[in-house]
Design a protein around this motif. Structure first.
Motif, PDB file in Angstrom:
ATOM      1  N   HIS A  48       0.849  -1.184   0.000  1.00 46.89           N
ATOM      2  CA  HIS A  48       0.000   0.000   0.000  1.00 46.89           C
ATOM      3  C   HIS A  48       0.888   1.239   0.000  1.00 46.89           C
ATOM      4  O   HIS A  48       2.107   1.153   0.176  1.00 46.89           O
ATOM      5  CB  HIS A  48      -0.891   0.011   1.257  1.00 46.89           C
ATOM      6  N   LEU A  49       0.279   2.401  -0.186  1.00 46.47           N
ATOM      7  CA  LEU A  49       1.016   3.651  -0.070  1.00 46.47           C
ATOM      8  C   LEU A  49       1.433   3.876   1.376  1.00 46.47           C
ATOM      9  O   LEU A  49       0.683   3.547   2.314  1.00 46.47           O
ATOM     10  CB  LEU A  49       0.165   4.836  -0.527  1.00 46.47           C
ATOM     11  N   SER A  50       2.588   4.474   1.548  1.00 47.74           N
ATOM     12  CA  SER A  50       3.027   4.904   2.878  1.00 47.74           C
ATOM     13  C   SER A  50       2.286   6.205   3.210  1.00 47.74           C
ATOM     14  O   SER A  50       1.540   6.738   2.377  1.00 47.74           O
ATOM     15  CB  SER A  50       4.544   5.151   2.869  1.00 47.74           C
ATOM     16  N   ASP A  51       2.518   6.728   4.402  1.00 49.02           N
ATOM     17  CA  ASP A  51       1.893   8.011   4.759  1.00 49.02           C
ATOM     18  C   ASP A  51       2.317   9.110   3.789  1.00 49.02           C
ATOM     19  O   ASP A  51       1.504   9.932   3.372  1.00 49.02           O
ATOM     20  CB  ASP A  51       2.250   8.405   6.199  1.00 49.02           C
ATOM     21  N   ALA A  52       3.603   9.107   3.405  1.00 54.81           N
ATOM     22  CA  ALA A  52       4.094  10.101   2.428  1.00 54.81           C
ATOM     23  C   ALA A  52       3.393   9.916   1.080  1.00 54.81           C
ATOM     24  O   ALA A  52       3.053  10.888   0.406  1.00 54.81           O
ATOM     25  CB  ALA A  52       5.608   9.994   2.267  1.00 54.81           C
ATOM     26  N   GLY A  53       3.178   8.671   0.679  1.00 50.43           N
ATOM     27  CA  GLY A  53       2.479   8.394  -0.573  1.00 50.43           C
ATOM     28  C   GLY A  53       1.028   8.838  -0.544  1.00 50.43           C
ATOM     29  O   GLY A  53       0.500   9.348  -1.537  1.00 50.43           O
ATOM     30  N   PHE A  78      -2.247  -2.060  -5.284  1.00 47.79           N
ATOM     31  CA  PHE A  78      -2.747  -1.140  -4.260  1.00 47.79           C
ATOM     32  C   PHE A  78      -2.162   0.258  -4.446  1.00 47.79           C
ATOM     33  O   PHE A  78      -2.875   1.250  -4.439  1.00 47.79           O
ATOM     34  CB  PHE A  78      -2.401  -1.635  -2.846  1.00 47.79           C
ATOM     35  N   ARG A  79      -0.839   0.361  -4.621  1.00 47.00           N
ATOM     36  CA  ARG A  79      -0.173   1.667  -4.650  1.00 47.00           C
ATOM     37  C   ARG A  79      -0.596   2.536  -5.829  1.00 47.00           C
ATOM     38  O   ARG A  79      -0.718   3.746  -5.690  1.00 47.00           O
ATOM     39  CB  ARG A  79       1.349   1.497  -4.601  1.00 47.00           C
ATOM     40  N   THR A  80      -0.850   1.942  -6.985  1.00 49.34           N
ATOM     41  CA  THR A  80      -1.265   2.748  -8.145  1.00 49.34           C
ATOM     42  C   THR A  80      -2.726   3.166  -8.016  1.00 49.34           C
ATOM     43  O   THR A  80      -3.075   4.305  -8.337  1.00 49.34           O
ATOM     44  CB  THR A  80      -1.039   1.993  -9.467  1.00 49.34           C
ATOM     45  N   ARG A  81      -3.563   2.262  -7.557  1.00 41.88           N
ATOM     46  CA  ARG A  81      -4.981   2.612  -7.360  1.00 41.88           C
ATOM     47  C   ARG A  81      -5.126   3.669  -6.273  1.00 41.88           C
ATOM     48  O   ARG A  81      -5.887   4.628  -6.425  1.00 41.88           O
ATOM     49  CB  ARG A  81      -5.792   1.359  -7.012  1.00 41.88           C
ATOM     50  N   GLU A  82      -4.381   3.506  -5.166  1.00 44.01           N
ATOM     51  CA  GLU A  82      -4.467   4.456  -4.053  1.00 44.01           C
ATOM     52  C   GLU A  82      -3.937   5.833  -4.438  1.00 44.01           C
ATOM     53  O   GLU A  82      -4.373   6.841  -3.885  1.00 44.01           O
ATOM     54  CB  GLU A  82      -3.706   3.907  -2.842  1.00 44.01           C
TER      55      GLU A  82
END
Length: 170
Positions: A48-53, A78-82
């Motif tokens: 998933h994205l981190s808080d910075a992401g 997850f990271r691209t969708r988020e």
């Protein structure tokens, strides 16, 4: 001091985005906005994205708040969708998933049939492939793994048959 710099950068990027979108409207361009996912947590193959992401994703949505985006695309991670989530919620868009291993097919079968402004969230190694496929030239190379602030705006101008690519940082 650092906060002032961030504000100046944000103001500059918003001004550039609005200027480029205004040109698009005047010259009837098809626009692809290509972004890399935000900073990610360092666990597993599908983090998933981190808080910075998550903050970067909110910032991205804010940058494009005044832009009428018709389509949103992301790889199925997850990271691209988020990364696009705040933006698509704000604009009430459906997120369409594409396979990063089939970029030529994605461009031919999905992107080439769209009009207006499209935003696409991908990866450091797939966004250059996508950009090269869109412009039909091998200009872009992999993005360094630690870089998350690139925005590419690709304009195809109908009236003068030109393609322009803007590379901005946010």
């Amino acid at each position: 001091m650092n906060l002032e710099k961030k504000k100046e950068d944000k103001d500059f990027i918003e001004k550039e985005i609005n200027k480029n979108i205004k040109k698009r409207k005047e010259k009837k361009a098809l626009v692809y906005i290509v972004v890399r996912h935000g900073e990610k947590e360092n666990n597993g193959k599908n983090p998933h994205l981190s808080d910075a992401g998550k903050e970067r994703a909110k910032h991205l949505a804010q940058l494009f708040k005044k832009v009428k985006i018709q389509n949103a695309f992301s790889t199925d991670f997850f990271r691209t969708r988020e990364t696009l989530e705040p933006l698509i919620l704000e604009k009430k868009l459906d997120l369409k998933i594409y396979n990063p291993k089939e970029i030529p097919e994605f461009v031919k079968n999905d992107l080439s049939k769209n009009t207006g402004v499209n935003i696409i969230s991908g990866h450091s190694n797939t966004n250059p492939v996508l950009l090269n496929e869109l412009i039909q030239q091998p200009l872009f190379k992999d993005i360094p793994d630690e870089k998350f602030n690139d925005i590419y705006i690709v304009n195809f101008f109908e009236n003068d048959k030109k393609v322009k690519v803007y590379h901005l940082f946010y």
